[in-house]
Design a protein around this motif. Structure first.
Motif, PDB file in Angstrom:
ATOM      1  N   LEU A  54      69.654   0.367  40.443  1.00  0.00           N
ATOM      2  CA  LEU A  54      68.349   0.261  39.789  1.00  0.00           C
ATOM      3  C   LEU A  54      68.415   1.058  38.496  1.00  0.00           C
ATOM      4  CD1 LEU A  54      65.934   0.923  42.824  1.00  0.00           C
ATOM      5  CD2 LEU A  54      66.483  -1.287  41.802  1.00  0.00           C
ATOM      6  N   GLU A  55      67.630   0.627  37.514  1.00  0.00           N
ATOM      7  CA  GLU A  55      67.590   1.347  36.249  1.00  0.00           C
ATOM      8  C   GLU A  55      66.153   1.502  35.784  1.00  0.00           C
ATOM      9  OE1 GLU A  55      70.003  -0.520  33.331  1.00  0.00           O
ATOM     10  OE2 GLU A  55      71.883  -0.202  34.399  1.00  0.00           O
ATOM     11  N   ASN A  56      65.720   2.770  35.647  1.00  0.00           N
ATOM     12  CA  ASN A  56      64.427   3.119  35.042  1.00  0.00           C
ATOM     13  C   ASN A  56      63.266   2.356  35.665  1.00  0.00           C
ATOM     14  OD1 ASN A  56      65.609   4.951  33.192  1.00  0.00           O
ATOM     15  ND2 ASN A  56      66.159   3.235  31.840  1.00  0.00           N
ATOM     16  N   LYS A  57      63.195   2.451  36.971  1.00  0.00           N
ATOM     17  CA  LYS A  57      62.085   1.821  37.675  1.00  0.00           C
ATOM     18  C   LYS A  57      61.011   2.867  37.946  1.00  0.00           C
ATOM     19  CE  LYS A  57      64.217  -2.075  37.886  1.00  0.00           C
ATOM     20  NZ  LYS A  57      63.780  -3.212  37.052  1.00  0.00           N
ATOM     21  N   PRO A  58      59.729   2.557  37.678  1.00  0.00           N
ATOM     22  CA  PRO A  58      58.675   3.564  37.827  1.00  0.00           C
ATOM     23  C   PRO A  58      58.272   3.772  39.282  1.00  0.00           C
ATOM     24  CG  PRO A  58      57.765   1.504  37.040  1.00  0.00           C
ATOM     25  CD  PRO A  58      59.239   1.308  37.070  1.00  0.00           C
ATOM     26  N   ILE A  59      58.178   5.026  39.693  1.00  0.00           N
ATOM     27  CA  ILE A  59      57.607   5.403  40.986  1.00  0.00           C
ATOM     28  C   ILE A  59      56.817   6.693  40.775  1.00  0.00           C
ATOM     29  CG2 ILE A  59      59.468   4.354  42.321  1.00  0.00           C
ATOM     30  CD1 ILE A  59      60.439   7.264  42.853  1.00  0.00           C
ATOM     31  N   SER A  60      55.975   7.019  41.727  1.00  0.00           N
ATOM     32  CA  SER A  60      55.148   8.226  41.621  1.00  0.00           C
ATOM     33  C   SER A  60      55.225   9.016  42.925  1.00  0.00           C
ATOM     34  CB  SER A  60      53.697   7.856  41.320  1.00  0.00           C
ATOM     35  OG  SER A  60      53.583   7.205  40.088  1.00  0.00           O
ATOM     36  N   PHE A  61      55.642  10.309  42.830  1.00  0.00           N
ATOM     37  CA  PHE A  61      55.633  11.229  43.970  1.00  0.00           C
ATOM     38  C   PHE A  61      54.267  11.902  44.074  1.00  0.00           C
ATOM     39  CE2 PHE A  61      60.220  11.137  43.059  1.00  0.00           C
ATOM     40  CZ  PHE A  61      60.739  10.946  44.331  1.00  0.00           C
ATOM     41  N   ILE A  62      54.007  12.469  45.252  1.00  0.00           N
ATOM     42  CA  ILE A  62      52.843  13.339  45.443  1.00  0.00           C
ATOM     43  C   ILE A  62      53.378  14.704  45.874  1.00  0.00           C
ATOM     44  CG2 ILE A  62      50.700  13.733  46.727  1.00  0.00           C
ATOM     45  CD1 ILE A  62      50.512  10.742  47.168  1.00  0.00           C
ATOM     46  N   SER A  63      53.126  15.709  45.061  1.00  0.00           N
ATOM     47  CA  SER A  63      53.653  17.058  45.360  1.00  0.00           C
ATOM     48  C   SER A  63      52.892  17.659  46.535  1.00  0.00           C
ATOM     49  CB  SER A  63      53.520  17.949  44.126  1.00  0.00           C
ATOM     50  OG  SER A  63      52.155  18.250  43.886  1.00  0.00           O
ATOM     51  N   LYS A  64      53.389  18.796  47.018  1.00  0.00           N
ATOM     52  CA  LYS A  64      52.764  19.452  48.162  1.00  0.00           C
ATOM     53  C   LYS A  64      51.344  19.890  47.836  1.00  0.00           C
ATOM     54  CE  LYS A  64      53.974  22.613  51.903  1.00  0.00           C
ATOM     55  NZ  LYS A  64      54.998  23.547  52.445  1.00  0.00           N
ATOM     56  N   GLY A 121      49.398  18.152  45.967  1.00  0.00           N
ATOM     57  CA  GLY A 121      48.599  16.959  45.753  1.00  0.00           C
ATOM     58  C   GLY A 121      48.703  16.364  44.368  1.00  0.00           C
ATOM     59  N   GLU A 122      49.512  16.956  43.519  1.00  0.00           N
ATOM     60  CA  GLU A 122      49.673  16.443  42.160  1.00  0.00           C
ATOM     61  C   GLU A 122      50.525  15.159  42.193  1.00  0.00           C
ATOM     62  OE1 GLU A 122      51.741  17.703  37.894  1.00  0.00           O
ATOM     63  OE2 GLU A 122      51.870  19.028  39.638  1.00  0.00           O
ATOM     64  N   VAL A 123      50.103  14.178  41.378  1.00  0.00           N
ATOM     65  CA  VAL A 123      50.884  12.941  41.244  1.00  0.00           C
ATOM     66  C   VAL A 123      51.911  13.153  40.150  1.00  0.00           C
ATOM     67  CG1 VAL A 123      50.843  10.501  40.655  1.00  0.00           C
ATOM     68  CG2 VAL A 123      49.006  11.472  42.046  1.00  0.00           C
ATOM     69  N   VAL A 124      53.199  12.957  40.497  1.00  0.00           N
ATOM     70  CA  VAL A 124      54.299  13.146  39.551  1.00  0.00           C
ATOM     71  C   VAL A 124      54.908  11.774  39.256  1.00  0.00           C
ATOM     72  CG1 VAL A 124      56.492  14.297  39.106  1.00  0.00           C
ATOM     73  CG2 VAL A 124      54.747  15.444  40.516  1.00  0.00           C
ATOM     74  N   ASP A 125      54.627  11.262  38.056  1.00  0.00           N
ATOM     75  CA  ASP A 125      55.140   9.947  37.657  1.00  0.00           C
ATOM     76  C   ASP A 125      56.567  10.079  37.161  1.00  0.00           C
ATOM     77  OD1 ASP A 125      52.698   8.697  38.216  1.00  0.00           O
ATOM     78  OD2 ASP A 125      51.906   9.210  36.228  1.00  0.00           O
ATOM     79  N   CYS A 126      57.447   9.259  37.672  1.00  0.00           N
ATOM     80  CA  CYS A 126      58.868   9.338  37.338  1.00  0.00           C
ATOM     81  C   CYS A 126      59.432   7.938  37.067  1.00  0.00           C
ATOM     82  CB  CYS A 126      59.665   9.977  38.484  1.00  0.00           C
ATOM     83  SG  CYS A 126      59.181  11.659  38.903  1.00  0.00           S
ATOM     84  N   LEU A 127      60.599   7.943  36.418  1.00  0.00           N
ATOM     85  CA  LEU A 127      61.446   6.764  36.317  1.00  0.00           C
ATOM     86  C   LEU A 127      62.686   7.030  37.132  1.00  0.00           C
ATOM     87  CD1 LEU A 127      61.188   5.857  32.523  1.00  0.00           C
ATOM     88  CD2 LEU A 127      60.058   4.713  34.441  1.00  0.00           C
ATOM     89  N   THR A 128      63.057   6.116  38.001  1.00  0.00           N
ATOM     90  CA  THR A 128      64.212   6.335  38.859  1.00  0.00           C
ATOM     91  C   THR A 128      65.312   5.340  38.529  1.00  0.00           C
ATOM     92  OG1 THR A 128      64.991   6.455  41.144  1.00  0.00           O
ATOM     93  CG2 THR A 128      63.293   4.830  40.676  1.00  0.00           C
ATOM     94  N   SER A 129      66.548   5.876  38.610  1.00  0.00           N
ATOM     95  CA  SER A 129      67.740   5.032  38.552  1.00  0.00           C
ATOM     96  C   SER A 129      68.539   5.335  39.802  1.00  0.00           C
ATOM     97  CB  SER A 129      68.569   5.315  37.297  1.00  0.00           C
ATOM     98  OG  SER A 129      67.830   4.980  36.135  1.00  0.00           O
ATOM     99  N   ALA A 130      69.091   4.317  40.428  1.00  0.00           N
ATOM    100  CA  ALA A 130      69.764   4.507  41.712  1.00  0.00           C
ATOM    101  C   ALA A 130      71.074   3.741  41.732  1.00  0.00           C
ATOM    102  CB  ALA A 130      68.869   4.050  42.858  1.00  0.00           C
ATOM    103  N   LEU A 131      71.998   4.244  42.575  1.00  0.00           N
ATOM    104  CA  LEU A 131      73.307   3.616  42.709  1.00  0.00           C
ATOM    105  C   LEU A 131      73.751   3.728  44.154  1.00  0.00           C
ATOM    106  CD1 LEU A 131      75.772   2.334  41.216  1.00  0.00           C
ATOM    107  CD2 LEU A 131      76.704   4.654  41.071  1.00  0.00           C
ATOM    108  N   VAL A 132      74.241   2.656  44.720  1.00  0.00           N
ATOM    109  CA  VAL A 132      74.747   2.660  46.096  1.00  0.00           C
ATOM    110  C   VAL A 132      76.222   3.011  46.061  1.00  0.00           C
ATOM    111  CG1 VAL A 132      75.095   1.292  48.187  1.00  0.00           C
ATOM    112  CG2 VAL A 132      73.066   0.907  46.775  1.00  0.00           C
ATOM    113  N   GLU A 133      76.634   3.996  46.902  1.00  0.00           N
ATOM    114  CA  GLU A 133      78.041   4.405  46.984  1.00  0.00           C
ATOM    115  C   GLU A 133      78.669   3.845  48.260  1.00  0.00           C
ATOM    116  OE1 GLU A 133      78.367   8.609  46.758  1.00  0.00           O
ATOM    117  OE2 GLU A 133      77.707   8.735  44.664  1.00  0.00           O
ATOM    118  N   TYR A 134      79.916   3.349  48.109  1.00  0.00           N
ATOM    119  CA  TYR A 134      80.689   2.830  49.230  1.00  0.00           C
ATOM    120  C   TYR A 134      82.025   3.554  49.300  1.00  0.00           C
ATOM    121  CZ  TYR A 134      77.361  -1.032  48.829  1.00  0.00           C
ATOM    122  OH  TYR A 134      76.212  -1.775  48.744  1.00  0.00           O
TER     123      TYR A 134
END
Length: 605
Positions: free
Chosen positions: A76-86, A88-101
């Protein structure tokens, strides 16, 4: 070689928020940057699903879009997601992911890195959320034509879930026709060209339904002015297209019905024309002349006519003569044989029906009255209509209106009525089998057709005419009719009238093998005592000289017959109603005959 401990230390100390996710979708590990930003302890996150720490929108996005895309592409490249901190704050992020084998291709972990978005990125994220929720049918593709995102309305129309479409080529959802048209090169060319407007396309919903769409697009270009994204808006015109197709189908059915109607009209005209011996009334007897005077008198009027006479006298021919001399001559003459219509189909035959009006009514049908609109309807054997159905006929005669079976639309019709019968309608009225009011509607002007036995020399003229016509139809040379035969034809009572005479001549032509008509073979009941016995047995070679017409007799007969035709046509040789038409020969043939017979038109006085 780096050890596992070293790897773990580097992972946890990395300055970018990073997580490691197991194959079953739970955190294997989270680094210090994640813990510091979200305020959790490591043991609070490890072993838990990432969705536990995210907003509802992000959870839905992971389940429907990101996780399926990761399975298909491995990254994945620069996909938007939002965390919720402990806290209660919403933390908007862009995520990039890679599957390892591992080296054997077995799944090890998914490494996901997160960068907190700027205000601009946050605005873009908000725009993305609004994009999905818009009620319009939108989709976005990349430069290769793969789906980047779609609106909820798009998914609703095609019946898919988001994880079933994101990342797939847009052509996967095209109809087979458009899929063949938009091969890879043509699709990329369309995208690279940039914007397009109102292009019609077909897409297939998940249930196999074909959607007809009109598409327009706007393109986003990178720093090199190359299209890297294309937003496409679609308008569903399936219902409109279905309506148009239904309209075209209806118009086609109407055109077919009109063509069938015209064919039926032509067929009916031809049927009457042929049945009436090509519209010719042959004969000069006083009885026939009296009848023709009545025909001429009533033809120009709109009056209803009741043609009466024995079976076979030619009532249809009289009806035809009235029609062709009337102002309605260019309109149809429609014949209805009232005796042949079953009771249950009477209304349908006369007035038509609509589709579904009764069992077997598979399409609309036009009735005979509507078919004859503007012209004449000939009700043959009108005395055979059951009395319980006569009222329906009376209504259309009185009001000139009717309804098709199964229809509530009242239609007007303008027809002239000519009825015919060989029965005594007045006696049927007395017997309660015919309505008196209908009788008076039909018999405004009665015409009595004389029986053949009352027409004297007309019998011979008709016999000669039928003989010539039959020989022509059968491809035979015209056979000779002897004097004895003509005398016997005159003396016979002819209970079957003209129809019987025609049938007798046709049978005789079929049975005759020589050059003389063997009338005795087709009609054994005809008096044959005056025929020469040797002629009957030996045929042509033994016919006595006094039993045949001499050449002079034949010339005289032809001479008088030609003059009679010229007089009836007012000395008009060719064209409609001309002598050539009356004689059934070509105008050039008649002209030659006039010269040969030295016939001259009498001078005017």
């Amino acid at each position: 070689m780096i050890s596992q401990d070293d790897y773990q230390w580097l992972f946890r100390k990395a300055p970018v928020m990073t997580t490691s996710i197991a194959e079953n979708g739970v955190y294997l590990d989270v680094n210090d940057a994640v813990l510091a930003r979200l305020g959790f302890e490591r043991d609070e996150m490890v072993g838990e699903s990432p969705e536990r720490f995210m907003t509802e929108d992000s959870v839905e996005r992971i389940q429907q879009e990101l996780r399926p895309a990761l399975r298909r592409t491995g990254k994945l490249e620069n996909k938007p997601i939002s965390f919720i901190s402990k806290s209660g704050e919403v933390v908007d992020c862009l995520t990039s992911a890679l599957v390892e084998y591992d080296h054997e291709g077995e799944y090890l972990r998914t490494v996901a890195m997160y960068s907190e978005v700027s205000d601009e990125a946050r605005a873009n994220f908000k725009y993305r959320t609004l994009y999905r929720a818009t009620p319009a049918m939108l989709h976005t593709v990349d430069a290769d034509g793969n789906i980047v995102t779609v609106t909820d309305r798009w998914l609703e129309k095609l019946g898919y879930k988001r994880d079933e479409v994101v990342g797939r080529p847009i052509t996967d959802f095209f109809s087979l026709r458009d899929r063949k048209f938009y091969d890879e090169a043509r699709l990329k060319s369309l995208i690279s060209d940039g914007e397009f407007t109102n292009l019609e396309r077909q897409m297939l919903a998940k249930d196999g339904t074909t959607l007809h769409l009109v598409m327009s697009s706007i393109a986003h270009r990178d720093e090199n002015n190359q299209v890297d994204r294309m937003l496409v808006a679609s308008k569903d015109i399936t219902e409109r297209r279905r309506t148009e197709q239904e309209l075209r189908r209806t118009l086609a059915e109407n055109a077919q019905l009109r063509e069938e109607l015209e064919r039926e009209r032509d067929y009916l005209r031809e049927e009457v024309y042929v049945a009436m011996n090509f519209g010719r009334i042959i004969g000069t007897s006083p009885a026939l002349r009296r009848m023709l005077k009545r025909v001429e008198a009533v033809a120009e009027t709109p009056a209803s006519v009741l043609v009466q006479g024995e079976s076979g006298v030619g009532k249809e021919l009289v009806a035809h003569a009235i029609h062709v001399q009337s102002p309605r001559a260019q309109k149809p003459l429609v014949k209805v044989n009232c005796a042949s219509i079953p009771k249950e189909l009477f209304e349908s035959e006369f007035f038509g029906h609509v589709k579904g009006a009764f069992t077997g009514a598979h399409k609309d049908r036009i009735g005979r009255f509507q078919l004859a609109d503007g012209g004449t309807i000939f009700l043959d054997e009108v005395g055979e209509i059951p009395v319980e159905l006569q009222g329906k006929l009376l209504r259309v005669l009185q009001e000139s209106e009717f309804e098709r079976v199964g229809d509530d639309v009242t239609r007007s019709v303008d027809v002239r009525i000519i009825a015919a019968t060989n029965r005594n309608l007045e006696q049927l009225i007395v017997d309660g089998e015919f309505r008196e009011d209908l009788f008076y509607r039909l018999s405004v002007f009665p015409v009595e057709v004389p029986a053949l036995r009352e027409r004297g020399d007309d019998i011979v003229q008709l016999a000669q005419h039928f003989l010539e016509q039959t020989c022509k139809d059968f491809g035979r040379e015209v056979l000779t009719l002897t004097r004895t035969q003509t005398a016997n034809l005159r003396s016979y009572d002819w209970p079957g009238n003209v129809r019987e005479l025609k049938n007798v001549i046709e049978r005789a032509v079929i049975l005759s093998t020589g050059k003389v008509l063997r009338l005795d073979l087709s009609m054994p009941t005809l008096k044959t005592g005056e025929l020469d016995t040797a002629a009957t047995v030996a045929g042509d070679a033994a016919i006595h000289e006094h039993d045949v017409l001499t050449e002079k007799d034949m010339r005289d007969l032809q001479h008088s017959n030609t003059i009679r035709a010229l007089r009836q046509s007012n000395w008009k040789v060719s064209g409609k109603g001309g002598a050539a038409e009356l004689l059934g020969i070509k105008p050039t043939t008649l002209a030659d005959r006039i010269r040969t017979l030295k016939i001259k038109k009498p001078a005017r006085r």
